[in-house]
Design a protein around this motif. Structure first.
Motif, mmCIF file in Angstrom:
data_model
loop_
_atom_site.group_PDB
_atom_site.id
_atom_site.type_symbol
_atom_site.label_atom_id
_atom_site.label_comp_id
_atom_site.label_asym_id
_atom_site.label_seq_id
_atom_site.Cartn_x
_atom_site.Cartn_y
_atom_site.Cartn_z
ATOM 1 N N VAL A 1 0.941 -1.290 0.122
ATOM 2 C CA VAL A 1 -0.145 0.007 -0.078
ATOM 3 C C VAL A 1 0.901 1.276 -0.128
ATOM 4 N N VAL A 2 1.848 1.163 0.869
ATOM 5 C CA VAL A 2 2.682 2.187 1.043
ATOM 6 C C VAL A 2 3.500 2.840 -0.168
ATOM 7 N N ALA A 3 4.139 1.691 -0.954
ATOM 8 C CA ALA A 3 4.667 1.591 -2.050
ATOM 9 C C ALA A 3 3.971 2.508 -3.297
ATOM 10 N N SER A 4 2.598 1.764 -3.353
ATOM 11 C CA SER A 4 1.461 2.344 -4.534
ATOM 12 C C SER A 4 1.260 3.807 -4.228
ATOM 13 N N ALA A 5 1.113 4.170 -2.810
ATOM 14 C CA ALA A 5 0.637 5.496 -2.617
ATOM 15 C C ALA A 5 1.960 6.394 -2.731
#
Length: 301
Positions: free
Chosen positions: A161-165
């Motif tokens: 999630v963090v990588a995508s955000a």
């Protein structure tokens, strides 16, 4: 003869007194039939059969009134939802129609301006597509359809999630505090990913650029807690009470960056958490940021 007459009159009086509660029941029934669901029977002696009947009927009337109130509230909520959904769909459709009309009339000249117009049409179509997908998801969740149940590695999922955000929007630094050891949830990986991603996107959309966002994970014997915290402008108590309602828009003075979402992101979070038997809550103070907390109760793998 006089004695018989006295007995008859006394008997009639006793009968009238004993039937008085039934007369009151009849009067109350007529009031209810006329639409007054708040009507109640006057109290009677509780140690009599009529008293027991009055108590039972008043309890029944209270439940009927509550049921009708819930039904009316549900119908009103549905009407508002349909009206809001229609409005939200109409907005991008109107924009697409307007852009297409400009192109048809030849009002936009040149390759660069035409490309810009096409890009605007594409953005509005994506917005409409996202809204429709969100509405369909909520409809499926409302029908209480069974979600996929598999072990979900929370650490891996949050890192994704963090990588995508950050790839989509690098304006907000995101930090993560993982719990010690393995953290697993039995649930639908795709939906849990969506829930956390929605909370991160919500923090990014409603806080100024540069605002830090933190995701923290903890677990105990009761379950797993995931919190998403920002130090942005925060939410008022009134907004906190309604923030999970569908299409609810918080105070327009709050910071918004980029395109507005569908207005359903937090509603989806609430619905998905409910489908997992969990909860979502918010704690905030104006000027002191906001914390959205997900709780997944312990489930045997």
């Amino acid at each position: 003869m006089l004695a018989l007459l006295t007995i008859a009159l006394a008997s009639r009086k006793i009968i009238d007194i004993s039937l008085r509660p039934l007369t009151r029941i009849e009067t109350t029934a007529e009031a209810i039939a006329a639409g007054d669901l708040s009507a109640r029977l006057p109290d009677a002696k509780p140690n009599t059969e009529v008293g027991h009947l009055v108590t039972s009927l008043n309890q029944m009337l209270s439940r009927i009134e509550e049921s009708f109130a819930l039904r009316i509230a549900s119908e009103d909520k549905l009407r508002r939802f349909v009206a809001d959904a229609s409005h939200e769909l109409r907005t991008p459709l109107t924009a697409i129609r307007g852009f297409a009309e400009l192109h048809r009339q030849g009002a936009v000249q040149g390759e660069a301006k035409t490309a810009e117009l096409v890009q605007r049409i594409e953005k509005e179509s994506i917005r409409m597509s996202t809204l429709v997908e969100d509405l369909l998801l909520l409809a499926r969740l409302d029908q209480a359809r069974e979600l996929q149940r598999d072990p979900v590695d929370v650490k891996t999922l949050i890192n994704e999630v963090v990588a995508s955000a950050q790839a989509a929007k690098s304006t907000h630094p995101i930090s993560v505090n993982h719990a010690d050891g393995d953290v697993c949830i039995l649930g639908d990986s795709q939906r849990i990913h969506q829930v956390i991603a929605n909370l991160v996107a919500n923090a990014q959309s409603h806080t100024p650029e540069g605002t830090a966002v933190n995701i923290s994970v903890s677990q105990n014997e009761d379950g797993i807690t995931i919190s998403v915290t920002d130090n942005g402008p925060g939410l008022s108590e009134a907004d906190q009470a309604k923030v999970f309602e569908r299409f609810y828009r918080a105070d327009p003075s709050r910071v918004r960056s980029g395109l507005d979402g569908s207005g359903l992101g937090l509603s989806i979070v609430d619905a998905v958490m409910g489908a997992h038997g969990g909860t979502v809550s918010v704690k905030s103070e104006l000027g002191k940021g906001a914390t959205f907390t997900l709780f997944f109760p312990t489930v045997e793998m």
